[in-house]
Motif scaffolding. Structure first.
Motif, PDB file in Angstrom:
ATOM      1  N   GLN A  37       0.895  -1.333   0.117  1.00 53.47           N
ATOM      2  CA  GLN A  37      -0.003   0.025   0.202  1.00 53.47           C
ATOM      3  C   GLN A  37       0.692   1.317   0.119  1.00 53.47           C
ATOM      4  O   GLN A  37       0.585   2.211  -0.647  1.00 53.47           O
ATOM      5  N   GLN A  38       2.018   1.332   0.825  1.00 54.00           N
ATOM      6  CA  GLN A  38       2.841   2.339   0.930  1.00 54.00           C
ATOM      7  C   GLN A  38       4.211   1.945   0.243  1.00 54.00           C
ATOM      8  O   GLN A  38       4.639   0.885   0.810  1.00 54.00           O
ATOM      9  N   ASN A  42       5.891   6.749  -0.085  1.00 55.26           N
ATOM     10  CA  ASN A  42       4.236   7.085  -0.067  1.00 55.26           C
ATOM     11  C   ASN A  42       3.989   8.384  -1.217  1.00 55.26           C
ATOM     12  O   ASN A  42       2.961   8.882  -1.039  1.00 55.26           O
ATOM     13  N   ARG A  46      -0.261   3.422  -5.483  1.00 55.60           N
ATOM     14  CA  ARG A  46      -0.257   2.008  -5.812  1.00 55.60           C
ATOM     15  C   ARG A  46      -1.148   1.643  -7.195  1.00 55.60           C
ATOM     16  O   ARG A  46      -0.645   1.270  -7.941  1.00 55.60           O
ATOM     17  N   ASP A  47      -2.297   2.084  -7.414  1.00 51.00           N
ATOM     18  CA  ASP A  47      -2.995   1.640  -8.582  1.00 51.00           C
ATOM     19  C   ASP A  47      -2.512   2.375  -9.778  1.00 51.00           C
ATOM     20  O   ASP A  47      -2.861   1.711 -10.760  1.00 51.00           O
TER      21      ASP A  47
END
Length: 182
Positions: A37-38, A42, A46-47
């Motif tokens: 996710q991170q 960050n 992610r997508d």
């Protein structure tokens, strides 16, 4: 004889089903490993990065802290798939604008894009720079320009040239906020 024909047909059908099932299982394995996710400070969604990663079995990340000093003017984040670099992001401070030189990218036929003071994108990368006199304790005291670049693997992923400008925008917004560029 008819009994032998049925056995042969069932055997052939069984092999076809096994082969088809095996093919599906192999296709499922041909996906890119899932990003955490991170990742990379960050700074990226992610997508947006996930679709441009090549296929593979394992993913590793090698990320330096997003902090700069007068001695340490560059940081990087590397995402590896099966041991090969699949995505990387780099940030480097420069004191003088004139030393930021990109003629080595000309052979890649880059397109200019509107991010920062100047930016270009090509099939497997994007780069920009912009004025950034970082606030105290967030960057080199004498640096005036921050150069950001993103590289992707040469995997046959469609539309990277269209995807990379958005990623470079994300990276720029992150860096400007993180470093409190004045």
């Amino acid at each position: 004889m008819p009994q032998t024909g049925r056995i042969t047909a069932v055997t052939v059908l069984s092999f076809v089903l096994v082969a088809t099932g095996t093919g599906c299982a192999e296709e499922e394995k041909k996906a890119a490993p899932k990003l955490p996710q991170q990742f990379c400070w960050n700074a990226f969604d992610r997508d947006d990065v996930q679709p441009i990663l090549p296929t593979g079995d394992r993913l590793t990340e090698d990320t330096e802290s997003f902090s700069f000093t007068d001695r340490n003017r560059a940081v990087s984040c590397l995402i590896h798939v099966n041991g090969n670099t699949a995505f990387s992001a780099h940030a480097r401070f420069h004191d003088i604008e004139e030393i930021i030189e990109w003629s080595s990218f000309d052979r890649l036929k880059p397109d200019p894009i509107r991010i920062g003071k100047k930016a270009i994108v090509w099939e497997t990368g994007a780069i920009t720079y912009f004025p950034c006199k970082a606030a105290a304790n967030s960057g080199p005291s004498t640096a005036k320009y921050l150069e950001l670049n993103i590289y992707t693997s040469a995997a046959q992923v469609k539309n990277q040239r269209e995807t990379l400008p958005d990623l470079l925008k994300q990276f720029t917004a992150f860096a400007q906020k993180e470093l409190k560029c004045a």
